[in-house]
Motif scaffolding. Sequence first.
Motif, PDB file in Angstrom:
ATOM      1  N   GLU A  23       0.857  -1.189   0.000  1.00  0.00           N
ATOM      2  CA  GLU A  23       0.000   0.000   0.000  1.00  0.00           C
ATOM      3  C   GLU A  23       0.897   1.246   0.000  1.00  0.00           C
ATOM      4  OE1 GLU A  23      -2.278   3.284   1.264  1.00  0.00           O
ATOM      5  OE2 GLU A  23      -1.039   2.332   2.785  1.00  0.00           O
ATOM      6  N   TYR A  24       0.711   2.106  -1.002  1.00  0.00           N
ATOM      7  CA  TYR A  24       1.549   3.302  -1.150  1.00  0.00           C
ATOM      8  C   TYR A  24       0.654   4.479  -1.508  1.00  0.00           C
ATOM      9  CZ  TYR A  24       5.410   6.194  -2.923  1.00  0.00           C
ATOM     10  OH  TYR A  24       6.318   7.208  -3.141  1.00  0.00           O
ATOM     11  N   TYR A  25       0.460   5.390  -0.569  1.00  0.00           N
ATOM     12  CA  TYR A  25      -0.433   6.545  -0.749  1.00  0.00           C
ATOM     13  C   TYR A  25      -1.815   6.135  -1.256  1.00  0.00           C
ATOM     14  CZ  TYR A  25       3.648   9.477   0.045  1.00  0.00           C
ATOM     15  OH  TYR A  25       4.744  10.066   0.600  1.00  0.00           O
ATOM     16  N   GLY A  26      -2.378   5.103  -0.639  1.00  0.00           N
ATOM     17  CA  GLY A  26      -3.739   4.685  -0.956  1.00  0.00           C
ATOM     18  C   GLY A  26      -3.878   3.748  -2.149  1.00  0.00           C
ATOM     19  N   ALA A  27      -2.783   3.433  -2.814  1.00  0.00           N
ATOM     20  CA  ALA A  27      -2.857   2.534  -3.976  1.00  0.00           C
ATOM     21  C   ALA A  27      -1.965   1.315  -3.733  1.00  0.00           C
ATOM     22  CB  ALA A  27      -2.400   3.259  -5.235  1.00  0.00           C
ATOM     23  N   GLU A  28      -2.384   0.177  -4.291  1.00  0.00           N
ATOM     24  CA  GLU A  28      -1.572  -1.040  -4.203  1.00  0.00           C
ATOM     25  C   GLU A  28      -0.597  -1.043  -5.389  1.00  0.00           C
ATOM     26  OE1 GLU A  28      -1.537  -3.781  -1.971  1.00  0.00           O
ATOM     27  OE2 GLU A  28      -2.763  -2.484  -0.713  1.00  0.00           O
ATOM     28  N   VAL A  29       0.701  -1.022  -5.088  1.00  0.00           N
ATOM     29  CA  VAL A  29       1.720  -1.032  -6.141  1.00  0.00           C
ATOM     30  C   VAL A  29       2.712  -2.162  -5.889  1.00  0.00           C
ATOM     31  CG1 VAL A  29       1.545   1.444  -6.640  1.00  0.00           C
ATOM     32  CG2 VAL A  29       3.163   0.656  -4.935  1.00  0.00           C
TER      33      VAL A  29
END
Length: 188
Positions: A46-52
């Motif tokens: 999870e990175y700033y609200g997105a899954e990367v």
Amino acid sequence: MTTVIEDIQKDAKQRMQKSVEALKSELVKIRTGRAHSSLLDHVTVEYYGAEVPVNQVANVSASDARTLLVTPFEKGMAPKIEKAIIQSDLGLNPASQGEVLRVPMPALNEERRKELVKVVRNEAEQARVAIRNVRRDANSDMKTLVKEKEITEDDQRRGEEQIQKLTDQFVAQVDEVLEQKEQELMAI
């Protein structure tokens, strides 16, 4: 007339090639005893609200044959990456060393290797089925063209022979990829 058949063959070849590529990308995820940076490609964080993927928020490299080194680009990401790796289905336990994560590769026992070979064979069989489905679709397209009188039955037969040759070629590629992965898994 033959351009229609060539289009069908070209489409079939591309789809069969994608099946082989999909198999290769699936097999990369199946772990051998060696550390490889692509092992964490499908682990997301999870990175700033997105899954990367981990490789977009950290540098992943193999420090030696049995250890991956994960260096986050941002200081606060190490605990999140560590948690993501632990929660993945890879069975890895990263060790935090400040801002760097060391991910040791546990040695595979004989039983686990045999389980992984079964998984690999299943993946290969799915790829073969996908290739055969492409063959079936291409042959069915040719039958349709014969019914619509766009090609002759001789053209259809020749086209189906070409599709069968493609099928054999790509199934052989799948077998080759499978054999390489099995050898890799069983090597100590």
